[in-house]
Structures are given as C-alpha cells and as structure tokens.
Write an enzyme that holds these catalytic residues in place. Structure first.
Site, PDB file in Angstrom:
ATOM      1  N   ASN A 158      -6.501 -41.278 -64.632  1.00  0.00           N
ATOM      2  CA  ASN A 158      -7.760 -40.875 -65.256  1.00  0.00           C
ATOM      3  C   ASN A 158      -7.861 -39.361 -65.267  1.00  0.00           C
ATOM      4  O   ASN A 158      -7.191 -38.706 -66.027  1.00  0.00           O
ATOM      5  CB  ASN A 158      -8.979 -41.540 -64.617  1.00  0.00           C
ATOM      6  CG  ASN A 158     -10.189 -41.446 -65.542  1.00  0.00           C
ATOM      7  OD1 ASN A 158     -10.018 -41.231 -66.739  1.00  0.00           O
ATOM      8  ND2 ASN A 158     -11.386 -41.598 -65.029  1.00  0.00           N
ATOM      9  N   THR A 204      -1.929 -43.484 -66.535  1.00  0.00           N
ATOM     10  CA  THR A 204      -2.960 -42.521 -66.145  1.00  0.00           C
ATOM     11  C   THR A 204      -3.440 -42.658 -64.702  1.00  0.00           C
ATOM     12  O   THR A 204      -3.352 -43.725 -64.097  1.00  0.00           O
ATOM     13  CB  THR A 204      -4.192 -42.676 -67.078  1.00  0.00           C
ATOM     14  OG1 THR A 204      -5.096 -41.613 -66.831  1.00  0.00           O
ATOM     15  CG2 THR A 204      -4.915 -43.995 -66.868  1.00  0.00           C
ATOM     16  N   SER A 243     -10.468 -48.999 -71.438  1.00  0.00           N
ATOM     17  CA  SER A 243      -9.637 -47.797 -71.613  1.00  0.00           C
ATOM     18  C   SER A 243      -9.653 -47.351 -73.067  1.00  0.00           C
ATOM     19  O   SER A 243     -10.032 -48.112 -73.961  1.00  0.00           O
ATOM     20  CB  SER A 243      -8.209 -48.130 -71.195  1.00  0.00           C
ATOM     21  OG  SER A 243      -7.350 -47.059 -71.485  1.00  0.00           O
ATOM     22  N   SER A 244      -9.235 -46.115 -73.276  1.00  0.00           N
ATOM     23  CA  SER A 244      -9.021 -45.626 -74.645  1.00  0.00           C
ATOM     24  C   SER A 244      -7.541 -45.458 -74.945  1.00  0.00           C
ATOM     25  O   SER A 244      -7.176 -45.007 -76.034  1.00  0.00           O
ATOM     26  CB  SER A 244      -9.694 -44.261 -74.827  1.00  0.00           C
ATOM     27  OG  SER A 244     -11.071 -44.355 -74.619  1.00  0.00           O
ATOM     28  N   ARG A 265      -3.255 -52.075 -66.050  1.00  0.00           N
ATOM     29  CA  ARG A 265      -4.474 -51.321 -65.795  1.00  0.00           C
ATOM     30  C   ARG A 265      -4.964 -51.616 -64.377  1.00  0.00           C
ATOM     31  O   ARG A 265      -4.799 -52.737 -63.871  1.00  0.00           O
ATOM     32  CB  ARG A 265      -5.522 -51.786 -66.797  1.00  0.00           C
ATOM     33  CG  ARG A 265      -6.868 -51.102 -66.744  1.00  0.00           C
ATOM     34  CD  ARG A 265      -6.805 -49.706 -67.232  1.00  0.00           C
ATOM     35  NE  ARG A 265      -8.112 -49.170 -67.594  1.00  0.00           N
ATOM     36  CZ  ARG A 265      -8.324 -47.877 -67.805  1.00  0.00           C
ATOM     37  NH1 ARG A 265      -7.335 -46.990 -67.691  1.00  0.00           N
ATOM     38  NH2 ARG A 265      -9.520 -47.454 -68.153  1.00  0.00           N
ATOM     39  N   GLY A 301      -5.786 -37.955 -73.298  1.00  0.00           N
ATOM     40  CA  GLY A 301      -6.946 -37.272 -73.874  1.00  0.00           C
ATOM     41  C   GLY A 301      -8.256 -38.039 -73.786  1.00  0.00           C
ATOM     42  O   GLY A 301      -9.182 -37.756 -74.540  1.00  0.00           O
ATOM     43  N   GLY A 302      -8.335 -39.023 -72.875  1.00  0.00           N
ATOM     44  CA  GLY A 302      -9.605 -39.746 -72.701  1.00  0.00           C
ATOM     45  C   GLY A 302     -10.038 -40.380 -74.009  1.00  0.00           C
ATOM     46  O   GLY A 302      -9.224 -40.972 -74.725  1.00  0.00           O
ATOM     47  N   THR A 359      -3.900 -38.106 -68.292  1.00  0.00           N
ATOM     48  CA  THR A 359      -3.132 -39.273 -68.660  1.00  0.00           C
ATOM     49  C   THR A 359      -1.829 -38.772 -69.227  1.00  0.00           C
ATOM     50  O   THR A 359      -1.706 -37.595 -69.501  1.00  0.00           O
ATOM     51  CB  THR A 359      -3.968 -40.052 -69.691  1.00  0.00           C
ATOM     52  OG1 THR A 359      -5.180 -40.390 -69.047  1.00  0.00           O
ATOM     53  CG2 THR A 359      -3.280 -41.253 -70.238  1.00  0.00           C
TER      54      THR A 359
END
Ligand code: DON
Length: 581
Positions: A412, A410, A463-464, A113, A485-486, A392
C-alpha cells in the site's frame, strides 16, 4: 539510458568481495553485479523480457528465463528480488494480483491480496465518538492485513519449470551480501527514517545507525544495504516452503511483533491464509481482447467500463491529449469511479454486479448525460442504477514460450505500515486502509466506499491494482501493462492502452507521456507535471477544477511487434528498468 551507479561505488564492492557469495548469478564477473548496474529504459528483445521497478530485479527475472525457466519462474524470482532491492513496495509482507495468459491459450488470475485479520471489525478504526482514526489504518501494527505474497509466489511457481530454491537464491544473496542503493532509494529511506523507527519495536537494516549530526542524511547513493534478518527469513521459505513464512519461526516473529505493537494478526490468521484463483475478466475492444483482474480489484472492471465508454467514439480523430479527448476520458473516469465506490468489494463477501456494470446497455446509459462542452459536476453523478439486488509495484513479463504475465503487488503506502518485523527483517503492509473505514471517509488515495468495502474478518480490501494483458485480433500476445499509483492505477492503464491502441504510440511514449486522472470524488482533474498548458486552460474554462501533481504511476509495458520482437519500456519516473534477451 542513465548510468545510476557510479565508479565511487568501488569501495562498496571491495567490501562485498570479502563476502562469500555462492550464487551462480550474483556477484563480480557473474551475470548480475549488485554493485554496478544500469537502469535501461527501453529495448527490443527477440525472446523474453521483464520490466519492473529495479534493474537488479529485472535482471534476475530475465536470467531465470535465459536458464530455461519460463515467465512464471521469472515472476517468482523478480518479486522475491524486489522484496530485497525495492523495499518500499517489493514485499513479502504485502499482497498482489497476477494475470497471465499461458502459452496454451488459458488465462490465469491469482488473487493473493491481504485479508482482514480474524479479530478485525467494521468499526475498528473509529474512536468512541465515531470519528475515523486513519493514522491507525495507515501506520503501525494495526494497519496490516494478513500478507498474501508468499502464498502467491508458491501458487505462481506451480506453473514454472525451475525449482523454487533456484528462484529464491538471488534474493537471498542480495539480502545477505547486500547491493548498492540508488540515489532515489537513499532519499526514500532517509525520508521514512523516523516513521520506521516510530512504528517498529526493534532495530532494522533500513535505518542507518550512525548518530547523525543534525541536518545530515543517513543513506547516500552507492551505500551497501545488507539485510541479514531478511536473508534468514528467505532461507526459511526456501527450506520449508510456504510454511517457512506462514508457520514456524517467521510466523512467530510476526505475531510477536504484533503483540508488542498492539496489532491483531494471529498465528491462525497466518496459517489460514489462502490464495484465490479467480476467473480473469476478458472483453473485446475494437477486435483486441483485453484480459484483466476481477474483484477484489476494481482495476479490471474500471478499465473495462472506460474502454467500452470510448469504443464507439472516434477517440483517435480527436487527437492525443486534445481538449476533446481528455474531456471525454475524464467524464468516463468520473462515472466509473462513482460505480467503484458503490458496487465494488471482495466478491467472497459482497455480490459485485460484474455483468451489469459492463453490459452495453449500462455503459451507454452511464454516458447518456455526457456533455462534450462542459464538466458534469460529480455531485450530480451517482453510481449507476442496478436492478440486481504510492507504494505499489508492477512487473510485466513475456517469455520465449509465449507466456505473458502482468503482476501488481503492494505494501500500500511506500514502506507499508512502516512496521519492520523484528528479527524477520521485512516490512508489513498497511493495506487495511484500502477498506472503507467509515462511509464518507476517504482512504489515503481519496477513494470513498461504503458497505461493499466495509471491514469484515477474512475479507479482502478493495484494490485499484490493474495488471492487464491484451491480445491482438488473432488472439496473439500484444501488450503486457500495469502500474502502481493507488486510485490512479486504472486510469493510467486505461490511458496506456488507448495511447497504443488508438493513438498508435510505441511502448516508450505510451508509458512516459504525461497522464491525467479523475476519480469522481474529489471533483477535480489531476494533471501530471508537463501536461499541455493550453488544454489545461480550456478544461478550466469548461468548468473543470484542475490541480497539478507530481508523477502519476510507474508503468511497465511490453508491446509485441508484428515480427514477434518484444518492445519493452520501463517508466522514466523511477529507477525502473528492462531486461531480456
Ligand atoms: O490496492 C490498491 O489499490 C492500493 N493499495 C495500491 C497502492 C499503490 O498503488 C501505491 N503506489 N503508489
């Protein structure tokens, strides 16, 4: 199956035939033809497979395994290829997470990340009146965290069998000699033309410089996209390893770009970037083992909570997307996302109460006020009480040796911060927006956060992303899954898993059936286009605010069948494609 490249592309091919490709893989009459390719949505393979967002990148990964490489080799080569052919999310200027189950039975979780630059500060996106300036966290030079992807690729390659220079070569050739873009990519590039120009200081390959007459779009399907600067950057990485990105010319170009545009990433920030090896989350669901990404992603924890909130209820008997099953899943999602906002952040900076959040007692208590007849307003749902102080992209891979890998990576937003590093040819992320820029101010996905996810130098933003693996009751590989997909990522993965494990679907249906999403705040159920109208009306009559939206996620799933074959599905919502042998 949809043939996405048309015969009218011959012109482009003739152009490219003059280029001197040295690749053994890429070019006319070779395994991968970047001018004529097809998106394959599902297939069943005997040995190994890749599902990802672009047919050329899937093919590159599968070819690496065909040549004796393993899933880790495929993971590196596919991500590098995506950084070229899928520039709205594939990246070297962003970050990601990898969850693997190795053939020897060991789990691996790599966290690459992005980190907040050393000059970042908690209130850096607030104006003098304290108002959040989310345009700054979402676009342009200040929006970027320190990229982690290249370090992640080298950490991944340690588990592979092929030399890095073989793994990166297809990406170099695709960048240097070009490939034909799809209709979807042409439209996407055209849609960000102005934004890329505004947020970058130099010219880039992504903007077609042809003095467009008013109303004419620049790119069209079948055009060749050549990225010379990116090819040179990739060669520096090939020749100098990780230092080819984090030090030397590439790093200098990044810092130069930052200085020109008011960004704060420094040479030291780049040099100091480190991948973190985390302990993968592992839990049992009805005898299957689910393996997920721990913080700084919220995804693995959310899926853990959601699955456990389902486990003791007869979900399958309620029926797939019946009002009863959807309502139960929505109420679980609402509660889990409230916990996300309060408790989750970078574990190196914030103590995330993983054990408590996933304990049976906590989960039971969390659903104690669930009412199967009506919506529980989100304002009545606070985070649980704990006593201890879109763009992403996802890649699912399994190889012939039994290694399984799930990677979500990603920039973002689609095309990240829209800042192209002049001379280096890649797009920087806008991951800083995943921090909570101010308590109560939503990020671009509507997610709220507070102290746990406040900005601090060196910290990773929450993050998701939810790269996920499932083992069967005998701890043998069963599912590889994930999606972009956030904030909808964890709920999409959750639904994909129950689609297979509870509703008995095959991979293709599990991926393509319409999805729904609730994230606590805003207090509404989002339904994807095509969702059952009767269920929608019944939910409304139970007190749910319902909104309709376009595609949710682009999920890639591999399901390993009882006979060992790999059933693979790429999402119909994009150019996504499977490859294998
Ligand atoms: O890490 C996250 O949760 C986000 N940056 C992911 C963004 C994303 O999935 C966009 N794709 N549609």
């Amino acid at each position: 199956m949809k043939r996405i490249i048309l015969s009218s592309l011959l012109l482009a091919w003739q152009f490219s035939a003059t280029a001197q490709s040295t690749s053994k893989l890429i070019g006319a009459d070779k395994a991968i033809d970047p001018y004529h390719y097809t998106s394959v949505k599902s297939n069943t393979f005997d040995h190994a497979s890749v599902a990802c967002a672009h047919p050329l990148a899937s093919a590159v990964g599968a070819e690496m395994m065909k040549q004796g490489g393993n899933a880790f080799d495929a993971a590196v080569a596919t991500q590098l290829a995506l950084a070229v052919v899928y520039s709205n999310a594939g990246n070297i200027g962003g970050g990601g997470f990898l969850v693997a189950r190795k053939a020897d039975g060991k789990n691996l979780a790599l966290d690459y990340r992005e980190t907040a630059p050393s000059k970042a500060s908690r209130d850096m996106y607030l104006d003098k009146n304290g108002n959040a300036q989310t345009l700054l966290s979402q676009f342009g030079h200040q929006a970027s965290g320190v990229p982690g992807t290249v370090a992640g690729l080298f950490a991944t390659a340690l588990h592979g069998k092929l030399p890095f220079k073989i793994l990166i070569q297809p990406a170099i050739e695709l960048a240097e000699f070009g490939y034909c873009i799809t209709e979807r990519e042409a439209a996407a590039l055209n849609s960000v033309r102005e934004s890329l120009t505004k947020n970058s200081t130099g010219a880039s390959a992504f903007v077609k410089e042809n003095n467009l007459p008013a109303g004419r779009q620049g790119w069209k399907a079948g055009d060749t996209l050549i990225q010379k600067d990116l090819a040179e950057t990739l060669k520096r990485i090939r020749d100098n390893g990780q230092k080819g990105f984090y030090e030397g010319k590439t790093a200098e170009l990044v810092v130069e770009e930052m200085k020109k545009g008011g960004g704060i990433i420094s040479l030291e920030d780049l040099k100091n970037y480190k991948v973190r090896t985390r302990n993968a989350l592992e839990f049992n669901y009805k005898g299957n083992t689910i393996i997920g990404m721990p913080p700084p992603s919220s995804g693995g924890l959310i899926v853990w909570q959601l699955m456990k909130m389902m486990e003791k209820r007869p979900l399958a008997s309620y029926g797939f997307q019946s009002t009863k099953s959807v309502q139960l899943m929505v109420e679980a999602e609402r509660r889990s996302y409230a916990d996300r906002a309060e408790f989750m952040g970078d574990p190196d900076f914030w103590k995330v109460p993983v054990k408590t959040l996933t304990s049976d007692a906590y989960i039971k208590n969390r659903m104690a006020d669930y009412d199967s007849n009506k919506a529980t307003p989100s304002k009545d749902i606070k985070a649980g009480i704990i006593k201890e102080s879109e763009e992403t992209t996802h890649i699912s891979i399994i190889d012939q040796y039994g290694n399984m890998i799930s990677i979500t990576t990603t920039l973002n937003n689609s095309y990240g911060s829209r800042t192209v590093v002049a001379g280096a040819g890649f797009i920087m992320n806008d991951e800083m927006d995943d921090f909570s820029v101010k308590p109560g101010v939503a990020n671009m996905y509507g997610a709220l956060g507070g102290e746990a996810n406040a900005i601090q130098p060196g910290k990773r933003m929450l993050s998701s992303m939810t790269p996920t693996l499932v083992l069967d009751k005998n701890r043998k590989p069963l599912i590889v899954a994930g999606t972009p997909g956030g904030t909808t990522i964890p709920t999409s993965v959750f639904q994909t898993l129950v689609n297979i494990l509870d509703f008995g679907m095959n991979a293709t249906d599990a991926v393509n059936k319409p999805k729904f999403h609730h994230q606590w705040m805003p207090d509404e159920v989002m339904l994807e286009k095509g969702f059952n109208e009767d269920v929608k009306k019944e939910l409304q009559s139970m007190g749910y605010k319902v909104s309709e939206r376009g595609a949710i996620g682009r999920t890639e799933v591999i399901r390993i069948l009882a006979n060992g074959k790999r059933e693979v599905a790429a999402d119909k919502r994009g150019d996504d494609s499977v490859s294998g042998f």
